[in-house]
Design an enzyme around this catalytic site. Sequence first.
Site, PDB file in Angstrom:
ATOM      1  N   SER A 229       5.421   8.016  12.821  1.00 58.32           N
ATOM      2  CA  SER A 229       5.425   6.683  12.237  1.00 58.32           C
ATOM      3  C   SER A 229       6.220   5.688  13.075  1.00 58.32           C
ATOM      4  CB  SER A 229       6.013   6.754  10.825  1.00 58.32           C
ATOM      5  OG  SER A 229       6.298   5.474  10.325  1.00 58.32           O
TER       6      SER A 229
ATOM      7  N   ARG B  10       8.289   3.676  11.738  1.00 59.26           N
ATOM      8  CA  ARG B  10       9.397   3.253  10.874  1.00 59.26           C
ATOM      9  C   ARG B  10      10.708   3.089  11.638  1.00 59.26           C
ATOM     10  NH1 ARG B  10       8.880   8.852   7.659  1.00 59.26           N
ATOM     11  NH2 ARG B  10       6.794   7.993   7.602  1.00 59.26           N
TER      12      ARG B  10
ATOM     13  N   ASP C 175       0.793  -1.230   0.000  1.00 57.46           N
ATOM     14  CA  ASP C 175       0.000   0.000   0.000  1.00 57.46           C
ATOM     15  C   ASP C 175       0.827   1.283   0.000  1.00 57.46           C
ATOM     16  OD1 ASP C 175       1.029  -0.002   2.562  1.00 57.46           O
ATOM     17  OD2 ASP C 175      -0.886  -0.041   3.603  1.00 57.46           O
ATOM     18  N   HIS C 176       2.115   1.203   0.299  1.00 57.39           N
ATOM     19  CA  HIS C 176       2.917   2.408   0.505  1.00 57.39           C
ATOM     20  C   HIS C 176       3.653   2.915  -0.737  1.00 57.39           C
ATOM     21  CE1 HIS C 176       2.222   2.603   4.757  1.00 57.39           C
ATOM     22  NE2 HIS C 176       3.238   3.400   4.986  1.00 57.39           N
TER      23      HIS C 176
ATOM     24  N   ASP D  60       3.386  -0.536  11.413  1.00 58.08           N
ATOM     25  CA  ASP D  60       2.877   0.770  11.018  1.00 58.08           C
ATOM     26  C   ASP D  60       2.223   1.384  12.243  1.00 58.08           C
ATOM     27  OD1 ASP D  60       2.059   2.378   8.254  1.00 58.08           O
ATOM     28  OD2 ASP D  60       0.628   2.681   9.880  1.00 58.08           O
TER      29      ASP D  60
ATOM     30  N   ARG E 153      -2.446  12.588  10.035  1.00 60.23           N
ATOM     31  CA  ARG E 153      -1.173  13.202  10.403  1.00 60.23           C
ATOM     32  C   ARG E 153      -0.913  14.382   9.473  1.00 60.23           C
ATOM     33  NH1 ARG E 153       2.801   8.550  11.409  1.00 60.23           N
ATOM     34  NH2 ARG E 153       1.604   8.448  13.341  1.00 60.23           N
TER      35      ARG E 153
END
Length: 798
Positions: free
Chosen positions: A688, A690, A138-139, A213, A495
């Site tokens: 995030s 990440r 999806d990213h 995520d 965000r």
Amino acid sequence: MHRSQAARRALSQVRRGLLGTAPRNVAPRAAFASIASGDKVPMSRMEPDEDLRKRYAAMEDRLGVVRKRLNRPMTLAEKVVYSHLDDPETQEIRRGVSYLRLRPDRVAMQDATAQMAVLQFISSGLPQTAVPSTIHCDHLIEGTTQAQADREDQYGGKADLKYAVKTNKEVYDFLASAGSKYGIGFWKPGSGIIHQIVLENYAFPGGMMIGTDSHTPNAGGLGMCAVGVGGADAVDVMAGLPWELKAPKVIGVRLTGKMSRWTSPKDVICKVAGILTVKGGTGAIVEYHGPGVDAISCTGMGTICNMGAEIGATTSMFPYNKRMYDYLVATDREPIAKLADSFREHLRPDEGCEYDQVIEINLSELEPHINGPFTPDLAHPLSKFAEALRENKWPTELKAGLIGSCTNSSYEDMARAQSVAKQALSAGIKAKVPFTITPGSEQIRATIERDGMLDTFTKVGGTVLANACGPCIGQWKRTEVKKGEANSIVTSYNRNFAARNDGNPATHAFVTSPELVTAFTIAGDLTFNPEEDTLIGADGKEIKLDAPYGDELPGKGFEHGEETYQAPNPDGDFDVAVAPDSKRLQILEPFKPIGGKIEDAMVLIKAKGKCTTDHISMAGPWLKYRGHLDNISNNMLIGALNSENGEVNSIKDQLNGEYGAVPAVARHYKAEGKPWVVIGDENYGEGSSREHAALEPRHLGGVAIIVKSFARIHETNLKKQGMLPLTFADPADYDKIGPFDKLSVDVSGLSPGKALEVKVKKPDGKDFTFTVNQTFNDNQITWYKAGSALNAMGKATK
């Protein structure tokens, strides 16, 4: 190539430990005896062999042990978390203090973070994941709203998806083949956003999952304890190890009343964000309760839980109710709905339970909210928004409106937005500015297309983007506004940090509900208040928009659309090799331990103000390098504001006196064998999940990050990579550190709760010391000494 017998035995041993240590002397079940017996209830249609009934039975056993030990009423969050304890009999349980060892039911990864997680899992040597796991593409799909030469002069969802499949083929092929080989379900590009897919297919009341995520808590809308983590945490769970989490505190949000007119579930979390701020939920689970809960749809609860990530919460949850039952049935999971019904006593808080903090919100009095710009906790009631715009001299002319994303792309969201768009069309009015619509999944896209919603949005002037994250994470090829040009956009996303959506730090991004975004887009003016103001129709007459309305579930049922799921085939013969000259993927090399003494570490940068994971490791065009650590490290801290000169990505190299980009200076220090540290402000690393924001500093020679306070996930990610996340015992010491100081610290005696002394040497030769705190436990100290959690895991399995 079939797995060897030894590999199968290893996997069997891992799987036997999945639900933790079997409790001893558990009293026989009474009221819920039916849970343990009965037909198998698959966890999902994709995983027919995973029996949810057995998991509920195990959860009930563990909860029985914990109840006897605590002997007090429990919150819903406690019930779900403690029923997943690895060892409920001996585990210390103190909210906000104890480190819990937990056994999540599943793992979910989006494609950008999955690359690094899968590379790390391959390094573990295990033949297959130990828990049900999925990858969601999806990213990596960039959204466009104007004709693009690289897309054959096309734009929008279909063109963007086609282009993404071509340009990301190496990564998609790697993830698909690794998924097949290691037992990981693979959702192809175009399937939809990870969190919507999870809600539609995998989430279940009372379950626990981790996802790579930060908006994984979306599944809390179905009563699940769903927590965003870094890839290293996901690797631990996929490898069959317990997952470690500090026992969360519990913040209760009591809801009363009922929403009406333009108020929506998004306004609940916008209001809560304004109360708690971006760090007010750190270390806590936010638990919604009270009679107002039943007035919110299941997907509306998901919206609230999703954006709970913006307050730093570990996760957010709602108690099981009829709205969840209806959603499970509507998404073809009636057996799970019935099983949850019989388990419902464990899926809601006990009467008399105590929360660490309580917030009261009367939904009948709640106004629509718009939050921003530049931070999601700057909350404005609709009635005061125009005044705030004028007072702060924020641009009132709207330049773009964007709806959808993982936060607000449900059938109900789209239906309410459509009701606004239809009123405009009836009056001959179209959107005044670019308007984008991002369906959350292929199922949502197919359903709203069948029911005429996409046609309405297109006629009002909208562009339908691919079923993906798109502009919400910076995947937006925006061309109508120049970088540096001040402008305002409004989205239904979660965000809104500077430059997040379009790479332009001058873009003022506001977040609100999809229906308000639609109204603003039609008006073209952020000072427009649809509850009070009027629009001018094509006939010159004034019209006032009626309050939006939309069914929470489709009357004709959901349309599944194209089949985009690839089941794993672990007995197949798959090549998941990484080309040595690849620019997108890179095999990881183990980090060397930093050691017990750090001498004369340079201050690489003293970051001023907000420093999110977007500042530390930007997304957008950098997403393509998420599987290649060295390449993506070229974006390390390029968004952080240097306190010395007030600039971004410009720091002084102390070895040659020249100014350069942050990553370049870090590489120079590393090449010369000079360790370095970062000095930061409050809530460092918010945003995030990440883990690249931790991997990159480690890769480029960083040894410690010293800040006023950390966001939860980032602090853990730094520990996982063998770095030192430290906090000032006295926040005022931040001001004493200069950008050209050298820092030394002895960590040879590192132990839980023990403060450390840092010696600072000034350029003029003077020195002083200050105290820092650290939150390492014994297991995390093992990670540090080994060089990383992955190194420690490798040593333990040899």
